[in-house]
Scaffold this motif. Structure first.
Motif, short mmCIF file in Angstrom:
data_model
loop_
_atom_site.label_atom_id
_atom_site.label_comp_id
_atom_site.label_asym_id
_atom_site.label_seq_id
_atom_site.Cartn_x
_atom_site.Cartn_y
_atom_site.Cartn_z
N UNK A 170 0.86 -1.18 0.00
CA UNK A 170 0.00 0.00 0.00
C UNK A 170 0.90 1.23 0.00
N UNK A 171 0.93 1.93 -1.12
CA UNK A 171 1.79 3.11 -1.24
C UNK A 171 0.93 4.32 -1.52
N UNK A 172 0.61 5.08 -0.46
CA UNK A 172 -0.22 6.25 -0.58
C UNK A 172 0.62 7.48 -0.90
N UNK A 173 -0.04 8.50 -1.40
CA UNK A 173 0.63 9.76 -1.72
C UNK A 173 1.39 10.27 -0.50
N UNK A 174 2.66 10.54 -0.69
CA UNK A 174 3.58 11.10 0.30
C UNK A 174 4.02 10.09 1.36
N UNK A 175 3.67 8.82 1.20
CA UNK A 175 4.11 7.80 2.15
C UNK A 175 5.61 7.57 2.12
N UNK A 176 6.18 7.49 0.92
CA UNK A 176 7.64 7.29 0.80
C UNK A 176 8.40 8.48 1.36
N UNK A 177 7.89 9.68 1.10
CA UNK A 177 8.55 10.89 1.61
C UNK A 177 8.53 10.92 3.14
N UNK A 178 7.39 10.53 3.72
CA UNK A 178 7.29 10.50 5.19
C UNK A 178 8.25 9.47 5.78
N UNK A 179 8.29 8.28 5.17
CA UNK A 179 9.21 7.24 5.64
C UNK A 179 10.66 7.71 5.53
N UNK A 180 11.02 8.31 4.42
CA UNK A 180 12.40 8.77 4.22
C UNK A 180 12.77 9.89 5.18
N UNK A 181 11.82 10.80 5.44
CA UNK A 181 12.07 11.89 6.40
C UNK A 181 12.31 11.31 7.78
N UNK A 182 11.46 10.39 8.20
CA UNK A 182 11.61 9.73 9.49
C UNK A 182 12.96 9.02 9.56
N UNK A 183 13.29 8.28 8.53
CA UNK A 183 14.57 7.55 8.48
C UNK A 183 15.75 8.51 8.62
N UNK A 184 15.69 9.64 7.93
CA UNK A 184 16.80 10.61 7.98
C UNK A 184 17.00 11.18 9.38
N UNK A 185 15.94 11.19 10.16
CA UNK A 185 16.04 11.75 11.51
C UNK A 185 16.50 10.73 12.56
N UNK A 186 16.02 9.47 12.45
CA UNK A 186 16.21 8.56 13.58
C UNK A 186 17.00 7.29 13.33
N UNK A 187 17.05 6.79 12.11
CA UNK A 187 17.67 5.47 11.89
C UNK A 187 19.14 5.46 12.30
N UNK A 188 19.49 4.48 13.14
CA UNK A 188 20.86 4.35 13.63
C UNK A 188 21.21 5.31 14.74
N UNK A 189 20.24 6.10 15.17
CA UNK A 189 20.49 7.14 16.17
C UNK A 189 19.92 6.74 17.53
N UNK A 190 20.45 7.35 18.57
CA UNK A 190 19.93 7.18 19.91
C UNK A 190 18.74 8.13 20.07
N UNK A 191 17.60 7.60 20.46
CA UNK A 191 16.39 8.41 20.64
C UNK A 191 15.91 8.32 22.08
N UNK A 192 15.18 9.34 22.48
CA UNK A 192 14.53 9.36 23.79
C UNK A 192 13.05 9.10 23.56
#
Length: 166
Positions: A68-90
Motif C-alpha cells: 500500500x503506497x499512498x501519496x507522500x508515504x515514501x517521503x514521510x518514511x524517508x524523512x523519518x529515516x533521515x532523523x532517527x535510523x541508527x540514532x539514539x532516541x529518547x
C-alpha cells in the motif's frame, strides 16, 4: 570536631539513593526511556535495537509498506529515516503504553527535537488520536497540522486527495 548526627547521615544516604535512581531511570512503566533505532518501518513506526516496536503518538503518516503506497508515504518514511535510523532516541510515553498491535506508543526525540511534532509541522503526517493516548497534547498537534495545511507543506501541497484526512 563535631560528631555527625544521625539525621545528617540519613539525608545524605537518601540523597545518594535518589541520585542512583535517577541515573538508572531510563525505564518507565511503559518501556525504555531511550534506545538506538535499528530500522524505520514507515513514517510513524520504528524498531529499536532491543526489539521493541514504537508507534509515534498523535501522528499518522501515509502508508508506504505492505503493498500500500499512498501519496507522500515514501517521503514521510524517508524523512523519518533521515532523523532517527541508527540514532539514539529518547522516548516519552503518554496516557497509554501500547496500541492494539502491541507497539509502544511514544513521543520520540532525537538531538532535543521531537520527531512527532516535526512530522505534523512539516506536513508529513495528519493528527491521529485514539483516546486516551495523547489526549493531553491533542490540541497542540491539531494546531501544527492546521498550520501545515494552510501553508500547503508536505502532503497538504503534494496530494490531490490526502490519504489520512478525516
Amino acid at each position: 570536631m563535631r560528631p555527625v548526627s544521625g539525621w545528617r547521615v540519613l539525608f545524605v544516604a537518601l540523597g545518594l539513593v535518589l541520585i542512583v535512581l535517577c541515573a538508572c531511570g531510563s525505564e518507565s512503566a511503559c518501556g525504555p526511556g531511550a534506545g538506538v533505532v535499528s530500522r524505520v518501518v514507515d513514517g510513524d513506526t520504528l524498531v529499536l535495537q532491543s526489539g521493541e516496536r514504537v508507534r509515534y503518538l498523535l501522528v499518522d503518516t501515509p502508508e508506504s509498506t505492505g503493498g500500500k503506497h499512498e501519496c507522500f508515504g515514501s517521503e514521510a518514511r524517508d524523512f523519518n529515516r533521515s532523523l532517527v535510523e541508527g540514532r539514539n532516541v529518547r522516548l516519552e510515553y503518554g496516557e497509554a503504553c501500547t496500541d492494539r498491535y502491541g507497539r509502544l506508543l511514544a513521543y520520540v526525540s532525537v538531538d532535543g527535537r521531537e520527531v512527532n511534532a516535526l512530522l505534523a509541522r512539516e506536513g508529513y503526517a495528519c493528527v491521529y488520536y485514539v483516546a486516551p493516548a495523547g489526549g493531553s497534547r491533542r490540541s497542540e498537534f491539531e494546531a501544527l497540522e492546521s498550520s501545515a495545511r494552510r501553508a500547503g507543506r508536505g502532503l497538504w501541497g503534494a496530494c490531490s486527495a490526502v490519504p489520512c484526512s478525516r
